[in-house]
Design an enzyme around this catalytic site. Structure first.
Site, PDB file in Angstrom:
ATOM      1  N   CYS A  64       0.815  -1.213   0.000  1.00  0.00           N
ATOM      2  CA  CYS A  64       0.000   0.000   0.000  1.00  0.00           C
ATOM      3  C   CYS A  64       0.851   1.266   0.000  1.00  0.00           C
ATOM      4  O   CYS A  64       0.699   2.129  -0.866  1.00  0.00           O
ATOM      5  CB  CYS A  64      -0.935   0.003   1.207  1.00  0.00           C
ATOM      6  SG  CYS A  64      -1.974   1.462   1.326  1.00  0.00           S
TER       7      CYS A  64
ATOM      8  N   GLY B 156      -6.058  -8.292 -11.201  1.00  0.00           N
ATOM      9  CA  GLY B 156      -6.343  -8.654  -9.820  1.00  0.00           C
ATOM     10  C   GLY B 156      -5.119  -9.084  -9.038  1.00  0.00           C
ATOM     11  O   GLY B 156      -3.990  -9.056  -9.536  1.00  0.00           O
TER      12      GLY B 156
ATOM     13  N   HIS C  61     -24.264  24.700   3.273  1.00  0.00           N
ATOM     14  CA  HIS C  61     -24.397  25.143   1.882  1.00  0.00           C
ATOM     15  C   HIS C  61     -23.369  26.234   1.612  1.00  0.00           C
ATOM     16  O   HIS C  61     -23.190  27.136   2.427  1.00  0.00           O
ATOM     17  CB  HIS C  61     -25.802  25.696   1.639  1.00  0.00           C
ATOM     18  CG  HIS C  61     -25.976  26.286   0.278  1.00  0.00           C
ATOM     19  ND1 HIS C  61     -26.135  25.506  -0.850  1.00  0.00           N
ATOM     20  CD2 HIS C  61     -25.997  27.575  -0.126  1.00  0.00           C
ATOM     21  CE1 HIS C  61     -26.263  26.297  -1.899  1.00  0.00           C
ATOM     22  NE2 HIS C  61     -26.184  27.564  -1.489  1.00  0.00           N
TER      23      HIS C  61
ATOM     24  N   ALA D   8     -10.271  -4.137 -16.321  1.00  0.00           N
ATOM     25  CA  ALA D   8     -10.977  -2.880 -16.052  1.00  0.00           C
ATOM     26  C   ALA D   8     -11.436  -2.804 -14.604  1.00  0.00           C
ATOM     27  O   ALA D   8     -12.549  -2.364 -14.309  1.00  0.00           O
ATOM     28  CB  ALA D   8     -12.167  -2.730 -16.999  1.00  0.00           C
TER      29      ALA D   8
ATOM     30  N   GLY E 150       9.816 -13.736   7.205  1.00  0.00           N
ATOM     31  CA  GLY E 150       9.467 -14.655   8.279  1.00  0.00           C
ATOM     32  C   GLY E 150       8.854 -15.955   7.803  1.00  0.00           C
ATOM     33  O   GLY E 150       8.247 -16.036   6.742  1.00  0.00           O
TER      34      GLY E 150
END
Length: 462
Positions: free
Chosen positions: A42, A268, A441, A177, A115
């Site tokens: 990540c 994937g 708003h 995709a 590990g």
């Protein structure tokens, strides 16, 4: 050799979060990580660097297409690719160093190396064997292979190579995709690359709400991405510095080819558990590679747990983080909890796509009576002021109780807006609860309220 209460194998989002929470709960904790930096896929070659490039390329798009409309005139910026990569690397460095700091702050030991688990209660790192009362497998995932395709991370790349190309390619073929393919394809399309996406199925982003998928694809087409749907890739052959993609259309078996400077394989990911010794331990692994766990994230072997991409469920960093915190609670003798029905998913293109809970398709399959509230961002003043009127908010609520069952957003800041609906679903709120809540708003979040109003007597601004 050292003795620990917990050893976590893997320093990605699931692993490092689990380690920090364990330490906070008073457990003597170590985390095994073989990379030179913490953060896993990540932070190093996934979520964080891709968002940096998405942000940079979106700024270029704004400068080229919208600045002049706002009275910001001047020469359009040129792309300094090495500098953009340096910016991306700096973002990575800031984040990974931050995790290292958190380990020191919370007294988590970083066991540097790869590990394995020779037996229950023991973790081997290099030549050293450490003992632990509990072991957590948080080894993440890797890019899936595609038969007939050899990746070299230069001409034929995974997401890892796509984040570090030597130059911006003239042409790119993206195989798949899904989220990764569309995000990286979007980056390069904004930078001037001719991008063609080849997808085996007949829709993009499989599993997402079909109405969102169709609108999203039309939006990406307007941005220049090309799509070949229902196509099975047969092979990718390299020819000097280029590649040829051969595919076959499923509807008629017609075979065709595409030439590209770079081919991105984005079909994937799969769990990465190689070298852990799971088979010898007696840990059950499903055919697709996920480790089997019980409701407390424990494997067949007592004291060995698994979380994140290594187990079943969506391969999302925040899902792994939630599991990391939950399993830490379990190991500390507390109650760990993850609500798998309220895990949002986000695609960080422009516009963004975000979703949580049920889709219309799943509700129909379940035979559940529901109602739909929708509101277009074209009716939102803030979105129009930002040239971001494409897309809509869609809320699905139970036909009788009005309880929110799912929400889907295509539009500006969708990845932020979705969390109002996540909180609502976590507390069992109704669409009316959202509709009766005052929203500032002008904000894009007003579109969420309008969609909630549309579940009842009707939206105001549509």
């Amino acid at each position: 050799m050292a003795n620990y209460d917990v050893i976590i194998i893997g320093g990605g989002p699931g692993g490092y979060v689990c380690a920090i929470r364990c330490a906070q709960l008073g457990l003597k904790t170590a985390c095994v990580e073989g990379r030179d930096t913490l953060g896993g896929t990540c932070l190093n070659v996934g979520c964080i660097p891709s968002k940096a490039l998405l942000h940079a390329s979106h700024m270029l798009h704004e400068a080229e297409h919208n600045f002049a409309k706002m009275g910001l005139k001047g020469k359009s910026p040129s792309v300094d690719w090495p500098q953009m990569l340096a910016y991306k690397d700096d973002v990575i460095g800031q984040n990974t160093k931050g995790i290292e700091f958190l380990f020191k702050k919370n007294k988590v030991d970083w066991l540097k190396g790869w590990g394995s688990i020779p037996e229950a209660g023991k973790v081997k790192v290099g030549d050293e064997v450490h003992e632990a009362k509990a072991i957590v497998i948080a080894t993440g995932s890797e890019s899936s292979d595609l038969p007939g395709v050899e990746v070299d991370e230069k001409t034929v790349v995974t997401s890892t190579g796509a984040l570090a190309l030597g130059k911006v390619p003239r042409t790119m073929v993206v195989i798949g995709a899904g989220v990764i393919g569309l995000e990286m394809g979007s980056v390069y399309a904004r930078l001037g690359t001719d991008v063609t996406v080849v997808e085996f199925l007949d829709q993009i982003t499989p599993g997402m709400d079909l109405e969102i998928c169709k609108t999203f694809q039309r939006t990406l087409k307007k941005q220049g991405l090309k799509f070949i749907m229902g196509a099975a890739v047969q092979s990718v052959t390299k020819q000097r510095a280029k590649a040829k993609v051969t595919y076959k259309l499923r509807k008629n078996d017609k075979e065709d080819t595409l030439d590209a400077d770079v081919v991105l394989v984005a079909t994937g990911r799969r769990p990465y558990t190689e070298g852990l010794g799971l088979e010898a331990l007696g840990v059950t692994v499903f055919p697709r590679g996920q480790i089997q766990t019980n409701d407390h994230w424990e494997t067949d072997v007592k004291g060995i747990y698994a979380i994140g991409d290594a187990i079943e469920g969506p391969m999302l960093a925040h899902k792994a983080e939630d599991e990391g915190m939950a399993v830490a609670e379990v190991i500390a003798g507390r109650k760990g909890h993850v609500n798998y029905g309220v895990i949002p998913g986000v695609i960080y293109t422009a516009p963004e796509v975000a979703s949580v809970g049920k889709t219309e398709e799943t509700l129909k399959e379940e035979g559940r009576a529901y109602k739909v509230g929708k509101f277009s961002f074209m009716g939102n003043g803030r979105a129009k002021a930002m040239f971001a009127g494409d897309g809509f908010v869609k809320i699905l609520a139970d036909a009788e109780t009005d309880r929110i069952l799912g929400a889907h957003i295509l539009g500006p800041s969708a990845g932020e807006l979705i969390h109002e609906l996540c909180v609502a679903m976590e507390f069992g709120a109704s669409a009316q609860d959202i509709a009766l809540t005052c929203h500032a708003h002008p904000t894009c979040s007003e579109a969420v309220r309008e969609a909630a109003l549309a579940c009842g007597d009707g939206a105001i601004h549509s």
